[in-house]
Scaffold this active site. Sequence first.
Site, PDB file in Angstrom:
ATOM      1  N   TYR A  29      -4.509-124.706  38.451  1.00  0.00           N
ATOM      2  CA  TYR A  29      -5.119-125.052  39.918  1.00  0.00           C
ATOM      3  C   TYR A  29      -5.070-123.984  41.002  1.00  0.00           C
ATOM      4  O   TYR A  29      -5.673-123.733  41.649  1.00  0.00           O
ATOM      5  CB  TYR A  29      -4.818-126.414  40.337  1.00  0.00           C
ATOM      6  CG  TYR A  29      -5.189-127.820  39.758  1.00  0.00           C
ATOM      7  CD1 TYR A  29      -6.469-128.015  39.475  1.00  0.00           C
ATOM      8  CD2 TYR A  29      -4.183-128.122  38.620  1.00  0.00           C
ATOM      9  CE1 TYR A  29      -6.940-128.954  38.743  1.00  0.00           C
ATOM     10  CE2 TYR A  29      -4.630-129.203  37.713  1.00  0.00           C
ATOM     11  CZ  TYR A  29      -6.019-129.601  37.883  1.00  0.00           C
ATOM     12  OH  TYR A  29      -6.474-130.668  36.986  1.00  0.00           O
TER      13      TYR A  29
ATOM     14  N   ASP B  26     -21.425-124.962  29.416  1.00  0.00           N
ATOM     15  CA  ASP B  26     -22.078-126.403  29.282  1.00  0.00           C
ATOM     16  C   ASP B  26     -23.067-126.555  30.285  1.00  0.00           C
ATOM     17  O   ASP B  26     -24.042-127.186  29.968  1.00  0.00           O
ATOM     18  CB  ASP B  26     -20.951-127.459  29.128  1.00  0.00           C
ATOM     19  CG  ASP B  26     -20.173-127.660  27.927  1.00  0.00           C
ATOM     20  OD1 ASP B  26     -20.789-127.132  26.894  1.00  0.00           O
ATOM     21  OD2 ASP B  26     -19.290-128.131  27.844  1.00  0.00           O
TER      22      ASP B  26
ATOM     23  N   GLY C 299     -15.230-127.031  36.675  1.00  0.00           N
ATOM     24  CA  GLY C 299     -14.299-126.864  37.480  1.00  0.00           C
ATOM     25  C   GLY C 299     -14.637-125.595  38.622  1.00  0.00           C
ATOM     26  O   GLY C 299     -15.524-124.728  38.680  1.00  0.00           O
TER      27      GLY C 299
ATOM     28  N   ARG D 244     -18.485-133.293  36.963  1.00  0.00           N
ATOM     29  CA  ARG D 244     -18.669-133.129  35.587  1.00  0.00           C
ATOM     30  C   ARG D 244     -19.730-133.776  34.791  1.00  0.00           C
ATOM     31  O   ARG D 244     -19.991-133.937  33.561  1.00  0.00           O
ATOM     32  CB  ARG D 244     -17.378-133.144  34.775  1.00  0.00           C
ATOM     33  CG  ARG D 244     -16.482-132.104  35.189  1.00  0.00           C
ATOM     34  CD  ARG D 244     -15.118-132.015  34.358  1.00  0.00           C
ATOM     35  NE  ARG D 244     -14.053-131.028  34.941  1.00  0.00           N
ATOM     36  CZ  ARG D 244     -14.199-129.614  34.504  1.00  0.00           C
ATOM     37  NH1 ARG D 244     -15.050-129.227  33.980  1.00  0.00           N
ATOM     38  NH2 ARG D 244     -13.114-129.008  35.125  1.00  0.00           N
TER      39      ARG D 244
ATOM     40  N   LYS E 208      18.860-113.771  33.606  1.00  0.00           N
ATOM     41  CA  LYS E 208      19.492-114.922  32.968  1.00  0.00           C
ATOM     42  C   LYS E 208      18.536-116.019  32.584  1.00  0.00           C
ATOM     43  O   LYS E 208      18.874-116.848  31.885  1.00  0.00           O
ATOM     44  CB  LYS E 208      20.511-115.778  33.694  1.00  0.00           C
ATOM     45  CG  LYS E 208      20.152-116.127  35.169  1.00  0.00           C
ATOM     46  CD  LYS E 208      21.522-116.914  35.642  1.00  0.00           C
ATOM     47  CE  LYS E 208      21.200-117.476  37.234  1.00  0.00           C
ATOM     48  NZ  LYS E 208      22.446-117.867  37.773  1.00  0.00           N
TER      49      LYS E 208
ATOM     50  N   ARG F  48      -8.835-122.896  27.495  1.00  0.00           N
ATOM     51  CA  ARG F  48      -8.709-123.820  26.545  1.00  0.00           C
ATOM     52  C   ARG F  48      -9.344-123.206  25.275  1.00  0.00           C
ATOM     53  O   ARG F  48      -8.569-123.408  23.956  1.00  0.00           O
ATOM     54  CB  ARG F  48      -9.483-124.997  26.965  1.00  0.00           C
ATOM     55  CG  ARG F  48      -8.514-126.251  27.557  1.00  0.00           C
ATOM     56  CD  ARG F  48      -7.867-126.928  26.678  1.00  0.00           C
ATOM     57  NE  ARG F  48      -8.400-127.603  25.434  1.00  0.00           N
ATOM     58  CZ  ARG F  48      -9.033-128.699  25.126  1.00  0.00           C
ATOM     59  NH1 ARG F  48      -9.137-129.421  26.360  1.00  0.00           N
ATOM     60  NH2 ARG F  48      -9.517-129.154  24.129  1.00  0.00           N
TER      61      ARG F  48
ATOM     62  N   LYS G  66     -20.488-118.989  35.922  1.00  0.00           N
ATOM     63  CA  LYS G  66     -19.340-119.523  36.517  1.00  0.00           C
ATOM     64  C   LYS G  66     -18.136-119.924  35.480  1.00  0.00           C
ATOM     65  O   LYS G  66     -18.651-120.659  34.567  1.00  0.00           O
ATOM     66  CB  LYS G  66     -19.394-120.405  37.580  1.00  0.00           C
ATOM     67  CG  LYS G  66     -18.011-121.069  38.162  1.00  0.00           C
ATOM     68  CD  LYS G  66     -17.845-122.387  38.153  1.00  0.00           C
ATOM     69  CE  LYS G  66     -18.103-122.945  36.825  1.00  0.00           C
ATOM     70  NZ  LYS G  66     -17.489-124.566  36.672  1.00  0.00           N
ATOM     71  N   THR G  67     -17.084-119.302  35.408  1.00  0.00           N
ATOM     72  CA  THR G  67     -15.889-119.882  34.973  1.00  0.00           C
ATOM     73  C   THR G  67     -14.900-119.171  34.935  1.00  0.00           C
ATOM     74  O   THR G  67     -14.843-117.876  34.618  1.00  0.00           O
ATOM     75  CB  THR G  67     -15.925-120.347  33.319  1.00  0.00           C
ATOM     76  OG1 THR G  67     -14.528-120.626  32.937  1.00  0.00           O
ATOM     77  CG2 THR G  67     -16.632-119.232  32.666  1.00  0.00           C
ATOM     78  N   ILE G  68     -13.727-119.523  35.358  1.00  0.00           N
ATOM     79  CA  ILE G  68     -12.472-118.671  35.360  1.00  0.00           C
ATOM     80  C   ILE G  68     -11.876-118.144  34.193  1.00  0.00           C
ATOM     81  O   ILE G  68     -10.980-117.427  34.019  1.00  0.00           O
ATOM     82  CB  ILE G  68     -11.252-119.089  36.374  1.00  0.00           C
ATOM     83  CG1 ILE G  68     -10.926-120.570  35.701  1.00  0.00           C
ATOM     84  CG2 ILE G  68     -11.660-119.493  37.700  1.00  0.00           C
ATOM     85  CD1 ILE G  68      -9.412-120.704  36.649  1.00  0.00           C
ATOM     86  N   ASP G  69     -12.315-119.072  33.065  1.00  0.00           N
ATOM     87  CA  ASP G  69     -11.789-118.939  31.802  1.00  0.00           C
ATOM     88  C   ASP G  69     -12.237-117.427  31.207  1.00  0.00           C
ATOM     89  O   ASP G  69     -11.771-116.994  30.200  1.00  0.00           O
ATOM     90  CB  ASP G  69     -12.081-120.182  30.837  1.00  0.00           C
ATOM     91  CG  ASP G  69     -11.214-121.500  31.253  1.00  0.00           C
ATOM     92  OD1 ASP G  69     -10.383-121.026  32.046  1.00  0.00           O
ATOM     93  OD2 ASP G  69     -11.509-122.397  30.494  1.00  0.00           O
TER      94      ASP G  69
END
Length: 552
Positions: free
Chosen positions: A426, A176, A81, A145, A242, A252, A202-205
């Site tokens: 995204y 991975d 990603g 991927r 409200k 994930r 790399k990973t934004i997670d």
Amino acid sequence: MKLSPLQMSRYQYNPKLPGMLRNGISEICVQNGSATESVADQEKIKALFPNTYGKNEITFKKGQNTSAAKKQVVGVILSGGQAPGGHNVICGLYDALKATDAENVLYGFKGGPSGLLEDDYIIFDDDYINQYRNTGGFDIIGSGRTKLESEEQFAVVAEVCKKHGITAIVIIGGDDSNTNAAVLAEYFAANNTGVQVIGCPKTIDGDLKNEDIECSFGFDTATKTYSEMIGNIGRDANSAKKYWHFVKVMGRSASHVALECALETQPNICLIGEEVAAKKMSLSEIANYIADSVANRAAKGWNFGVAIIPEGIVEFVPEFSVLIAEINELLAGEKTEAFNALPTWKDKYDFIENGLTKESMAVFAILPESIQQQLFLERDPHGNVQVSLIESEKLFSELVKNNLAARKAEGTYKGKFTPIHHFFGYEGRCAFPSNFDADYCYSLGYNAFMLIQYGYTGYLSKVSNLSKPAEEWVAGGMPITKMMNIERRNGKDKPVIRKALVELDGKPFKYFEERRAEWAVETCYTYPGAIQYYGPSEVCDLTTRTLSLEQE
């Protein structure tokens, strides 16, 4: 095509390098560290990687460059990603390569690992590279991927490399992808191909990290982007007074993004999956926890709030994990076709009720019907439930709604509860990289070429001391095998990079834990605003709250 003023301006930004990489290629030497071993399963990992296991960590420092001079032809791929800053990794790699020898060549293989297998590439030049400096996205060569994991694939890649005279491959990806990089490096070494493999984290997670890799790239920009929007929502909630906003964010396998956004914005509720798992919290207990905040705020006349929900939260709930496992077994093999052939949801519900244990059926029964049906949507390639399709933000708002209805019937709650749902995913993956990510990524790419120049393979490009100004960053490399352990994947033991979870005894979580009781009841929202690219360093070059707390 007319470019925006910001886009034009970002092209001119000169990323900052660590001090030792600013001396010029000829004045960079290597300092060897200690030998390494994997984080677990040492004997098994060593047996799988006999040619690349146990190598030393290294650090670059100022000194005479002793690397052998030779023409380098390097290939690069973007894998998995998107994450802000990927373009700058390639730009840093290109600039270091050309600074060493103008005759060096950089191939960009298109569409991720499949570009290597299909020999689909572009040869970079200045004009092409300059269009992508300091920009978001992976559109410079695209991503994919496809996994590189079979001997047949490795043989194809080796032939492609031989055809073009490629001396090294740089794989920019997550856990991975870098596991695949380690396996490919071992294959190349075992078969004496002469091709090196270097990875970039790399990973934004945020789950590709450890004592060596302080932060994966893209996490800074993505969480700043989400935090801006959550801050905007908090201010809107406090204005309209409200609505309860349930915001699902990426993550994930770990809750780093949720925690960082909570530290940035101080919402009323933020669920941390790792804590849910540690405390073995049920769905009902989580719903009750959120409902307490809703009720306590309603008692003050505040029928509004903000709750942050990690994308993978349900996988951390023990009873839900058991339910998922039973559903996977219930629909194994040809049973899926029989289930799908049933004409009505009532028929399918009866099928489910007959197939689940009493305990799992009790969990299933409390789920909203829309969530029940989501659990039986299209299977993944292995026939399992696609948990990522579950709208967990809607699941918990519905459970909270039911909880509050019961309280209202008892006379213990008199407020109004109107939920609104958001999913921020995204929106953060291709944002203009922050100064931090622009600098960090450029450094990772520049550093990757230094690892190639000195002959390393199976290494991850490593830049550390990241909470300090870039001048004080430390560049070097670590063997990818140091991060690996054995995990059960699809019925087989496989070597993989261990994912980093939120540490419940770590400083970032402890900071959050000490303050969340107040945030749950009071209105303490903070408003980070948009990412700043120009101005004082303390505004523009800030790293994440997570990293700054970890490095205190």
